[in-house]
Write an enzyme that holds these catalytic residues in place. Structure first.
Site, PDB file in Angstrom:
ATOM      1  N   SER A   1       3.258  -2.326  10.255  1.00 57.31           N
ATOM      2  CA  SER A   1       4.715  -2.396  10.476  1.00 57.31           C
ATOM      3  C   SER A   1       5.310  -3.758  10.110  1.00 57.31           C
ATOM      4  O   SER A   1       6.278  -4.200  10.738  1.00 57.31           O
ATOM      5  CB  SER A   1       5.081  -2.007  11.917  1.00 57.31           C
ATOM      6  OG  SER A   1       4.666  -0.674  12.183  1.00 57.31           O
TER       7      SER A   1
ATOM      8  N   ASN B   1       0.884  -1.168   0.000  1.00 59.67           N
ATOM      9  CA  ASN B   1       0.000   0.000   0.000  1.00 59.67           C
ATOM     10  C   ASN B   1       0.923   1.220   0.000  1.00 59.67           C
ATOM     11  O   ASN B   1       1.514   1.547   1.027  1.00 59.67           O
ATOM     12  CB  ASN B   1      -0.896  -0.025   1.248  1.00 59.67           C
ATOM     13  CG  ASN B   1      -1.739   1.230   1.371  1.00 59.67           C
ATOM     14  OD1 ASN B   1      -1.773   2.065   0.463  1.00 59.67           O
ATOM     15  ND2 ASN B   1      -2.426   1.372   2.499  1.00 59.67           N
ATOM     16  N   TRP B   2       1.020   1.848  -1.171  1.00 57.46           N
ATOM     17  CA  TRP B   2       1.930   3.003  -1.269  1.00 57.46           C
ATOM     18  C   TRP B   2       1.384   4.225  -0.557  1.00 57.46           C
ATOM     19  O   TRP B   2       2.075   5.210  -0.404  1.00 57.46           O
ATOM     20  CB  TRP B   2       2.180   3.325  -2.752  1.00 57.46           C
ATOM     21  CG  TRP B   2       3.313   2.542  -3.342  1.00 57.46           C
ATOM     22  CD1 TRP B   2       3.969   1.501  -2.767  1.00 57.46           C
ATOM     23  CD2 TRP B   2       3.945   2.775  -4.617  1.00 57.46           C
ATOM     24  NE1 TRP B   2       4.967   1.054  -3.610  1.00 57.46           N
ATOM     25  CE2 TRP B   2       4.970   1.818  -4.740  1.00 57.46           C
ATOM     26  CE3 TRP B   2       3.732   3.676  -5.656  1.00 57.46           C
ATOM     27  CZ2 TRP B   2       5.800   1.744  -5.874  1.00 57.46           C
ATOM     28  CZ3 TRP B   2       4.552   3.602  -6.787  1.00 57.46           C
ATOM     29  CH2 TRP B   2       5.578   2.651  -6.894  1.00 57.46           C
ATOM     30  N   LYS B   3       0.102   4.186  -0.154  1.00 58.36           N
ATOM     31  CA  LYS B   3      -0.543   5.361   0.455  1.00 58.36           C
ATOM     32  C   LYS B   3      -0.289   6.572  -0.454  1.00 58.36           C
ATOM     33  O   LYS B   3      -0.261   6.400  -1.667  1.00 58.36           O
ATOM     34  CB  LYS B   3      -0.045   5.553   1.893  1.00 58.36           C
ATOM     35  CG  LYS B   3      -0.184   4.263   2.706  1.00 58.36           C
ATOM     36  CD  LYS B   3      -0.035   4.435   4.176  1.00 58.36           C
ATOM     37  CE  LYS B   3      -0.263   3.093   4.866  1.00 58.36           C
ATOM     38  NZ  LYS B   3      -0.172   3.144   6.295  1.00 58.36           N
TER      39      LYS B   3
ATOM     40  N   GLY C   1       2.760  -1.176   4.207  1.00 58.61           N
ATOM     41  CA  GLY C   1       2.882   0.242   3.888  1.00 58.61           C
ATOM     42  C   GLY C   1       4.331   0.617   3.645  1.00 58.61           C
ATOM     43  O   GLY C   1       4.872   0.423   2.550  1.00 58.61           O
ATOM     44  N   GLY C   2       4.988   1.125   4.686  1.00 56.89           N
ATOM     45  CA  GLY C   2       6.361   1.639   4.569  1.00 56.89           C
ATOM     46  C   GLY C   2       7.331   0.734   3.812  1.00 56.89           C
ATOM     47  O   GLY C   2       8.050   1.190   2.916  1.00 56.89           O
TER      48      GLY C   2
ATOM     49  N   GLY D   1       2.371   2.099  10.804  1.00 59.20           N
ATOM     50  CA  GLY D   1       3.327   3.198  10.678  1.00 59.20           C
ATOM     51  C   GLY D   1       4.027   3.556  11.980  1.00 59.20           C
ATOM     52  O   GLY D   1       4.668   4.592  12.083  1.00 59.20           O
TER      53      GLY D   1
ATOM     54  N   HIS E   1      -9.637   1.188   4.872  1.00 56.97           N
ATOM     55  CA  HIS E   1      -8.357   1.375   5.564  1.00 56.97           C
ATOM     56  C   HIS E   1      -8.582   2.313   6.747  1.00 56.97           C
ATOM     57  O   HIS E   1      -9.368   3.255   6.653  1.00 56.97           O
ATOM     58  CB  HIS E   1      -7.311   1.953   4.605  1.00 56.97           C
ATOM     59  CG  HIS E   1      -5.930   1.876   5.181  1.00 56.97           C
ATOM     60  ND1 HIS E   1      -5.492   2.777   6.128  1.00 56.97           N
ATOM     61  CD2 HIS E   1      -4.925   0.991   4.986  1.00 56.97           C
ATOM     62  CE1 HIS E   1      -4.255   2.431   6.482  1.00 56.97           C
ATOM     63  NE2 HIS E   1      -3.891   1.358   5.805  1.00 56.97           N
TER      64      HIS E   1
ATOM     65  N   GLU F   1      -5.539  -5.087  10.331  1.00 58.33           N
ATOM     66  CA  GLU F   1      -4.532  -4.052  10.549  1.00 58.33           C
ATOM     67  C   GLU F   1      -4.821  -3.325  11.867  1.00 58.33           C
ATOM     68  O   GLU F   1      -5.619  -2.381  11.900  1.00 58.33           O
ATOM     69  CB  GLU F   1      -4.572  -3.020   9.415  1.00 58.33           C
ATOM     70  CG  GLU F   1      -4.231  -3.577   8.046  1.00 58.33           C
ATOM     71  CD  GLU F   1      -3.609  -2.510   7.147  1.00 58.33           C
ATOM     72  OE1 GLU F   1      -2.518  -2.766   6.624  1.00 58.33           O
ATOM     73  OE2 GLU F   1      -4.176  -1.424   7.004  1.00 58.33           O
TER      74      GLU F   1
ATOM     75  N   GLU G   1      -6.940   4.662   7.862  1.00 66.29           N
ATOM     76  CA  GLU G   1      -6.677   6.083   7.557  1.00 66.29           C
ATOM     77  C   GLU G   1      -7.875   6.721   6.867  1.00 66.29           C
ATOM     78  O   GLU G   1      -8.154   7.900   7.058  1.00 66.29           O
ATOM     79  CB  GLU G   1      -5.402   6.199   6.704  1.00 66.29           C
ATOM     80  CG  GLU G   1      -4.158   5.943   7.560  1.00 66.29           C
ATOM     81  CD  GLU G   1      -2.970   5.351   6.810  1.00 66.29           C
ATOM     82  OE1 GLU G   1      -2.953   5.404   5.572  1.00 66.29           O
ATOM     83  OE2 GLU G   1      -2.066   4.823   7.488  1.00 66.29           O
TER      84      GLU G   1
HETATM   85  P1  13P Z   1       2.910   0.205   7.636  1.00 67.43           P
HETATM   86  O1  13P Z   1       3.420  -1.060   7.025  1.00 67.43           O
HETATM   87  O2  13P Z   1       3.688   1.420   7.161  1.00 67.43           O
HETATM   88  O3  13P Z   1       2.802   0.123   9.117  1.00 67.43           O
HETATM   89  O4  13P Z   1       1.424   0.423   7.067  1.00 67.43           O
HETATM   90  C1  13P Z   1       0.540  -0.616   7.149  1.00 67.43           C
HETATM   91  C2  13P Z   1      -0.669  -0.249   6.375  1.00 67.43           C
HETATM   92  O5  13P Z   1      -1.424   0.625   6.761  1.00 67.43           O
HETATM   93  C3  13P Z   1      -0.918  -0.953   5.121  1.00 67.43           C
HETATM   94  O6  13P Z   1      -2.179  -0.683   4.633  1.00 67.43           O
END
Ligand code: 13P
Length: 257
Positions: free
Chosen positions: A217, A13-15, A238-239, A177, A99, A171, A101
């Site tokens: 994470s 997930n590149w956000k 994500g990251g 994050g 998600h 999640e 967010e």
């Molecule tokens: P991180 O891997 O950066 O913690 O993000 C997880 C995430 O929200 C994937 O959708």
């Protein structure tokens, strides 16, 4: 993971990161770094404007691209929205919905998540439905109840055949994050409970067939232990999906059993 019954999926997930011009070099680097004979499904969920460049960059590769959100509406006067049909038209295979967010910053409700998932399924796009508790809920021991409620709300009104086409991502909000991953035991426990909710709603055969991912994470170091859990069928990352080397290591970890 349980390859016998369900698909193993590593989804990035590149956000809101990177640009369309990053797609080609990223995919070239990723392809060079990841195992040639990988058996897991690999997906990159990118911002809308990057999708066409991703589609070009991934031609002839065994990587799929996805989106991070979709409109509840089919078409019409909804400025700024993107419909499921528009995504399907770009041959998008997966789309994240619910998600945390989007729930937190954009007021996405459980009923919106349900409508969005159905809109995607109607267009042949696989929804990756995100659920997960806050730190406060975990501390008050409300995790099981809250996650079960989110899963039931997201799947409301879907028949068994449709649910089989969904992917669920657990999640925990406190792990996103933050560098604070759920332990393998904690993640397994909730993913197992999610499968139990699906079994209760449908039957054991359906529950066995749905891929459940862990996100929060997940990285090159902790992925092996998480992926070794029987009810964790992959990751939503994500990251670590922004760096080809790290993402490739997570893909490789699915091949080691
Ligand atoms: P991180 O891997 O950066 O913690 O993000 C997880 C995430 O929200 C994937 O959708």
């Amino acid at each position: 993971m349980n390859r016998k019954y369900r698909k193993v999926i590593i989804a990035g997930n590149w956000k809101m990161n990177k640009l369309a011009t990053d797609a080609k070099p990223f995919v070239e680097e990723l392809r060079a770094a990841m195992p040639k004979d990988k058996t897991c499904e690999t997906v990159l969920c990118v911002p809308f404007p990057i999708i066409p460049a991703m589609a070009r960059a991934m031609r002839d590769s065994r990587i799929a691209y996805g989106a991070q959100d979709v409109s509840e509406h089919a078409s019409g006067a909804y400025t700024g929205e993107v419909s499921a049909a528009m995504l399907a038209n770009l041959k998008v295979k997966y789309c994240i919905v619910g998600h945390s967010e989007r729930r937190q910053y954009h007021g996405e409700t459980d009923s919106a998540v349900n409508v969005k998932a159905k809109a995607l399924l109607d267009e042949g796009v696989t929804p990756i439905i995100c659920v997960g508790e806050s730190l406060e809920q975990r501390e008050k021991e409300l995790t099981s109840e809250f996650v079960a409620y989110q899963v039931k709300a997201a799947l409301a009104g879907m028949d068994a055949k449709t649910v089989k086409r969904c992917v669920i991502a657990y999640e925990p909000i406190w792990a996103i994050g933050t560098g604070r991953t759920a332990s393998a035991e904690q993640a397994q426990e909730v993913c197992h409970e999610i499968r139990g909710v699906i079994r209760e709603l449908y039957d054991a055969r359906i529950a066995r067939a749905v891929s459940i991912l862990y996100g929060g994470s997940m990285n090159a170091k902790n992925c092996a232990e998480l992926l070794a859990q029987p009810d964790i069928d992959g990751g939503l990352i994500g990251g670590a999906s922004l760096k080809t080397e790290d993402f490739a290591k997570i893909i490789s970890a699915t091949e080691e059993e």
